[in-house]
Design an enzyme around this catalytic site. Structure first.
Site, PDB file in Angstrom:
ATOM      1  N   CYS A 195     -84.107 -30.237  60.865  1.00 56.39           N
ATOM      2  CA  CYS A 195     -82.648 -30.095  60.927  1.00 56.39           C
ATOM      3  C   CYS A 195     -81.982 -31.343  60.355  1.00 56.39           C
ATOM      4  O   CYS A 195     -81.842 -32.358  61.049  1.00 56.39           O
ATOM      5  CB  CYS A 195     -82.197 -29.862  62.369  1.00 56.39           C
ATOM      6  SG  CYS A 195     -80.415 -29.702  62.548  1.00 56.39           S
TER       7      CYS A 195
ATOM      8  N   CYS B  28     -78.787 -32.322  62.245  1.00 52.29           N
ATOM      9  CA  CYS B  28     -79.026 -32.985  63.526  1.00 52.29           C
ATOM     10  C   CYS B  28     -79.485 -34.436  63.343  1.00 52.29           C
ATOM     11  O   CYS B  28     -79.024 -35.344  64.044  1.00 52.29           O
ATOM     12  CB  CYS B  28     -80.083 -32.234  64.327  1.00 52.29           C
ATOM     13  SG  CYS B  28     -79.749 -30.495  64.625  1.00 52.29           S
ATOM     14  N   ASP B  29     -80.418 -34.654  62.414  1.00 54.38           N
ATOM     15  CA  ASP B  29     -81.152 -35.919  62.365  1.00 54.38           C
ATOM     16  C   ASP B  29     -80.878 -36.771  61.138  1.00 54.38           C
ATOM     17  O   ASP B  29     -81.410 -37.878  61.021  1.00 54.38           O
ATOM     18  CB  ASP B  29     -82.659 -35.632  62.428  1.00 54.38           C
ATOM     19  CG  ASP B  29     -83.045 -34.824  63.652  1.00 54.38           C
ATOM     20  OD1 ASP B  29     -82.372 -34.976  64.690  1.00 54.38           O
ATOM     21  OD2 ASP B  29     -83.991 -34.032  63.564  1.00 54.38           O
TER      22      ASP B  29
END
Length: 546
Positions: free
Chosen positions: A373, A376-377
């Site tokens: 992701c 997300c990261d």
């Protein structure tokens, strides 16, 4: 130090749609929840101000939320071991629930739900979770590292908050925003969110079902390591659960599920949408959407919020609710932690999950250099060297997103042509992102964290090692068909649910829509399928009669 009760200055902090959602949420509050906001002047002033605004706005909107603003110089800051500005304590007279940083984006969702849980108290905890929590005999200090763009993070934070509410004498739960607390995240070796640390010793990466989270909290080891026969999951709650009758249960709050909710309600059916994670599905993970009619350029998370605000006008969306079981009969039963829904039909819109490389080192470095992701990261890889594995729309979108974060990004693709849309190909070329063709990853290398990848050229068989700080895997998806399998529906050769033109499956009164059905997996097609499925259900139920 300031007690805040102004309804004039902060009543418009939230949008109209958000206020409607909050008003409904506040109706379920039981006990008054006090918030304590600790701030210190300095480089985090912008974050302090946002935290102050959201807390003041919530206190203005709900008479069961009170707020006290406390400076670091107050003795209570030392007593409560406040180390980060801003820090928000939730119901500190009862629990150790706190938010380190600014609750924005998806973190804001977790923050508001945390307040809700604190107001309800132990009633919000399932019997199976309480059974596990009652076994605790020593401390469990939980830190969940999250980011504003991660739709999986609120679910894990809520797991932690439930544990602290269910067992306040032994459990504390802190949500740590990685956006403001980068050094703290580095110290805890956070490379992917949600990242859960227990007692600063045991760590887990990713969102987990509530029962799995509680079991790991009890045993301080992964579920795979927990000995069988412990009995922590054996008790069924269905006999004591509340029973609710609805016309249609929609499982999944992605575009297909939310569209179905709108059309079901407008047809006169009573429906409910159950979502294991946060709303939006794969859309919420997309940094930018450029092919949705009416929006030439919109953030995926923003589009998900627009869709959910519209859907909530017509039907209830229950987030972070895991479907435990389904039982098919004349009346279909859908069992969750606290409610058993009795329904005429089910619409499965559970979407897809990421496909893994299945190479040595992938599991070992998940959360420490391997991610699925970028949204997300990606923030962990600013100014670092990363490789995107894949050649479709997701891979190219992730590469462009990471490029904007100033990452040194390259794409590895197993073929000599990309599968992605032409517009994305042009954007990647314009950004000068290098593509390594005809190449596959065979191993991920490193000691404590990822150091490189071993790759093989598909044409000549030559192997080489490439140094890297991170790998983002975007090689496709696999359908989430656990619930469908329990209902006995028919699948195609790739594992997707077979449906006809009316979105009917092989099992009467069971419908499917969205990515779970395969084919062209786009937002617009998912929305169309969801609406068709709901209208089909209405027609079928009309023939059935009451």
């Amino acid at each position: 130090m300031c007690a805040v009760d102004s309804k004039t200055d902060y009543s418009n902090f939230f949008s109209d749609d958000s206020r409607k959602y909050l008003d409904e949420l506040f109706k379920g509050f039981k006990e008054t929840v006090k918030l304590e906001l600790y701030t210190e002047e300095g480089p985090h002033e912008e974050f302090n101000r946002f935290a102050m605004n959201i807390c003041r706005a919530l206190a203005a909107l709900c008479d069961k939320i009170t707020l006290e603003e406390i400076p670091f110089s107050d003795e209570r800051a030392q007593k409560n071991e406040i180390i980060v500005s801003p820090t928000i304590l939730i119901a500190p007279d009862k629990y150790d629930l706190r938010f380190l940083g600014t609750p924005s984006g998806e973190e804001g969702r977790a923050f508001i739900e945390g307040i809700h849980l604190a107001s309800i108290g132990a009633e919000s905890i399932s019997k199976s979770s309480m059974k596990i929590l009652n076994m605790l005999q020593d401390r469990r200090d939980i830190k969940v590292f999250a980011s504003p763009a991660c739709p999986y993070c609120p679910g894990q934070v809520i797991n932690a908050f439930k544990a602290a509410i269910g067992c306040p004498e032994y459990v504390s739960a802190w949500c740590v925003s990685t956006q403001e607390n980068e050094e703290m995240a580095e110290n805890y070796l956070v490379g992917s969110v949600p990242h859960t640390s227990i007692n600063d010793d045991v760590a887990f990466v990713g969102l987990e079902p509530e029962d799995k989270f509680m079991a790991q909290l009890l045993h301080l080891k992964s579920l795979d390591e927990i000995m069988e026969g412990q009995g922590v999951f054996e008790e069924s709650e269905s006999e004591d659960a509340e029973v609710v009758d609805v016309d249609l249960v929609i499982i999944g709050a992605g575009p297909a599920g939310m569209s179905a909710g709108i059309y079901a309600a407008r047809s006169g059916m009573e429906a409910v949408i159950l979502e294991k994670h946060g709303v939006g599905g794969q859309v919420a993970l997309t940094p930018k959407v450029e092919n949705y009619p009416g929006f030439s350029d919109v953030g995926g998370l923003q589009l998900a919020e627009i869709l959910s605000a519209h859907a909530r006008i017509y039907t209830e969306i229950k987030q972070f609710v895991d479907v435990k079981d389904v039982r098919y009969g004349e009346t279909i039963e859908v069992e969750t932690d606290r409610i058993v829904y009795r329904t005429k039909g089910i619409l499965i819109a559970t979407g897809v999950d990421v496909k893994t490389l299945d190479v040595p080192g992938e599991k070992k470095f998940y959360g420490r250099g391997v991610s699925y992701c970028a949204t997300c990261d990606g923030n962990f890889y600013r100014d670092k060297k990363v490789y995107i594995i894949g050649g479709g729309n997701t891979a190219l979108t992730d590469a462009l997103y990471l490029k904007k974060l100033n990452a040194d990004v390259k794409i590895i693709h197993r073929r000599d042509k990309l599968r992605a849309e032409q517009a994305l190909k042009k954007s990647v070329a314009a950004e000068g992102i290098e593509i390594i063709w005809d190449t596959v990853v065979t191993e991920i290398l490193g000691e404590d964290s990822i150091e490189g990848i071993r790759v093989r050229n598909q044409k000549d068989g030559s192997e080489s090692v490439l140094e890297t700080d991170g790998v983002f895997v975007a090689i496709g998806h696999i359908p989430n068909t656990v619930i469908a399998g329990k209902l006995g529906v028919e699948f195609d050769s790739d594992g997707f649910i077979k449906v006809d033109g009316a979105q009917k499956t092989s099992v009467p009164r069971v419908y499917a829509a969205g990515d779970i059905t395969g084919g062209v997996r786009q937002i617009v097609t998912a929305i169309g399928q969801g609406s068709v499925a709901a209208l089909t259900a209405f027609q079928d139920f009309s023939v059935m009669g009451d």
